[in-house]
Scaffold this active site. Structure first.
Site, PDB file in Angstrom:
ATOM      1  N   THR A  72      22.899   1.209  26.100  1.00 33.97           N
ATOM      2  CA  THR A  72      23.721   1.315  27.307  1.00 33.97           C
ATOM      3  C   THR A  72      24.615   2.551  27.231  1.00 33.97           C
ATOM      4  OG1 THR A  72      23.700  -1.076  27.585  1.00 33.97           O
ATOM      5  CG2 THR A  72      25.465   0.121  28.702  1.00 33.97           C
ATOM      6  N   CYS A 322      19.866  -9.732  30.010  1.00 32.67           N
ATOM      7  CA  CYS A 322      21.199  -9.678  30.614  1.00 32.67           C
ATOM      8  C   CYS A 322      21.203 -10.258  32.026  1.00 32.67           C
ATOM      9  CB  CYS A 322      21.742  -8.248  30.600  1.00 32.67           C
ATOM     10  SG  CYS A 322      20.515  -7.000  30.814  1.00 32.67           S
TER      11      CYS A 322
HETATM   12  N1  PLP Z   1      17.527   0.298  28.463  1.00 37.37           N
HETATM   13  C1  PLP Z   1      16.553  -0.598  28.368  1.00 37.37           C
HETATM   14  C2  PLP Z   1      15.198  -0.257  28.920  1.00 37.37           C
HETATM   15  C3  PLP Z   1      16.774  -1.835  27.767  1.00 37.37           C
HETATM   16  O1  PLP Z   1      15.783  -2.723  27.682  1.00 37.37           O
HETATM   17  C4  PLP Z   1      18.059  -2.126  27.257  1.00 37.37           C
HETATM   18  C5  PLP Z   1      18.361  -3.450  26.681  1.00 37.37           C
HETATM   19  O2  PLP Z   1      17.744  -4.440  27.022  1.00 37.37           O
HETATM   20  C6  PLP Z   1      19.059  -1.139  27.369  1.00 37.37           C
HETATM   21  C7  PLP Z   1      18.755   0.048  27.973  1.00 37.37           C
HETATM   22  C8  PLP Z   1      20.424  -1.381  26.836  1.00 37.37           C
HETATM   23  O3  PLP Z   1      20.439  -1.274  25.422  1.00 37.37           O
HETATM   24  P1  PLP Z   1      21.598  -1.958  24.564  1.00 37.37           P
HETATM   25  O4  PLP Z   1      21.355  -3.416  24.579  1.00 37.37           O
HETATM   26  O5  PLP Z   1      21.438  -1.366  23.189  1.00 37.37           O
HETATM   27  O6  PLP Z   1      22.894  -1.569  25.175  1.00 37.37           O
END
Ligand code: PLP
Length: 390
Positions: A72, A322
């Site tokens: 993120t 999420c």
């Molecule tokens: N981008 C994608 C495609 C994801 O699947 C995720 C998490 O599910 C994220 C970004 C976010 O990553 P993080 O959980 O490390 O913040």
């Protein structure tokens, strides 16, 4: 109860070797990597070693890796670090919310955002990217693999279009890293995000590849860590874990482990489809990462299926972790043109390095019987069965 975990796109277990590599950084090797004494030098060396391993996985220089708190943050740094009021950004309707909502925020502060549609396989058409370009386009952000369907976007073609137009290209590779080979030069991107917990490293660590010469406005203000691109004392154990996981992933890809993963995924997918009527693969016909199968089982409720399978010891997901529990159907599946009821009746199976053949055997027994049981309880399915008999 024997538990089987097929939700590796949500998060992966930390590999024992990764945990071992991290262990001493919670104990005797505790220094702040910015300190100049012995303790700091030890952890600085470990951070730089990890940077080399992550760079090797992505095909870039170590100095082009910026460690972050996860995917993120990497996505937000790439997007908000580059785009400002008056700039234009092009993205797609199937991006993770880390990208979509970062773009939405930019729109709120005066940037222009084009969200491209996708086809029935969830693919962005590169011609749409070209058509969307404007004189003030600053960034194209299109993911490498989708977290829900596993579908791989034509990032190399998009990279070429971006290069011709002199526009920066960011790709969210959170769900493709360690699953398919990545070479940032071939992709032609200036920015690429990865996340530790999707590649068997811990949660709360990630990285952004920033091509040399790409100027980013930092998200945080503070120390001059990460060459002033990301202020904040480094998460040394997490970074060491990410480095070790990247090294293991690179070796595994070099040995063709992705092919074995794809074979296991295909056995699961084909086995389910052979036993269950009125089901289909979301994103079928498109290239996908080897670990993901997203299947719609018509006339069931996806959340009910996840709960029923969990009671039998099988962990799967209805879509992005999420958004689990959200009433809205997956924005990705809806963007692909699935009916709302089909989107709600979709289940994501995602394999990991720890998945063994027996896990697939058990899933192949549990999934058809659970679908049959839920359909027995579904008035809609009874009606459907009657109407098809007529
Ligand atoms: N981008 C994608 C495609 C994801 O699947 C995720 C998490 O599910 C994220 C970004 C976010 O990553 P993080 O959980 O490390 O913040």
């Amino acid at each position: 109860m024997h538990r089987i975990y097929l939700d590796n796109n949500a998060t992966t277990p930390v590999l024992p070797e990764v945990f071992e590599a991290m262990r001493s950084y919670f104990g005797e090797q505790f220094g702040n990597a910015s300190s100049i004494h012995h303790h700091g030098q030890q952890t600085r060396a470990a951070v730089e070693d990890a940077r080399e391993s992550v760079a090797a996985l992505l095909g870039c220089r170590a100095s082009e890796i910026v460690f972050t708190s996860g995917g993120t943050e990497a996505d937000n740094l790439a997007i908000a670090g580059l785009v400002g009021a008056g700039d234009h950004v092009i993205t797609s309707s199937v991006e993770h919310h880390a990208v979509l909502l970062a773009c939405k925020h930019l729109e709120d502060i005066g940037a222009e955002v084009t969200v491209l549609p996708v086809d029935g396989r969830s693919l962005v058409d590169p011609a749409d990217v070209r058509r969307a370009l404007r004189p003030n386009t600053k960034l194209i952000s299109v993911m490498m693999a989708n977290n829900e369907t596993g579908v791989l976007q034509p990032v190399e073609e998009i990279g070429k279009i971006a290069a011709e137009a002199g526009v920066c290209f960011h790709t969210d590779a959170v769900q493709s890293a360690a699953k398919v080979a990545i070479d940032v030069t071939r992709i032609g991107c200036q920015l690429l995000s990865i996340s530790g917990h999707k590649i068997h490293a811990p949660q709360g660590v990630g990285a952004l590849y920033v091509r040399k010469g790409t100027r980013l406005q930092p998200l945080f203000y503070g120390g001059r860590h990460e060459r002033s691109r990301r202020a904040g004392t480094e998460n040394v154990p997490g970074i060491v874990g990410l480095g070790k996981a990247a090294k293991i992933a690179k070796e595994a890809l070099d040995c063709g482990d992705d092919q074995k993963m794809a074979a296991a995924r295909d056995r699961l997918q084909q086995g389910i489809l052979a036993q269950v009527e009125d089901a289909g693969v979301n994103g079928d016909g498109a290239a996908r990462v080897p670990n993901t199968a997203n299947i719609h089982f018509d006339h069931i409720d996806g959340e009910a299926m996840v709960i029923a399978l969990d009671l039998k010891g099988l962990a799967v997901s209805t879509g992005a972790a999420c958004s689990s529990g959200a009433i809205e159907p997956s924005h990705v599946l809806v963007a692909m043109g699935l009916r709302t009821d089909q989107a709600r009746a979709s289940i994501r199976f995602s394999l990991g390095k720890q998945t063994v053949a027996e896990d697939i055997d058990i899933a192949l027994a549990l999934v058809p019987e659970t679908v049959a049981r839920l359909r027995e309880l579904s008035p809609k399915y009874t009606k459907h069965a009657v109407s098809t008999e007529r």
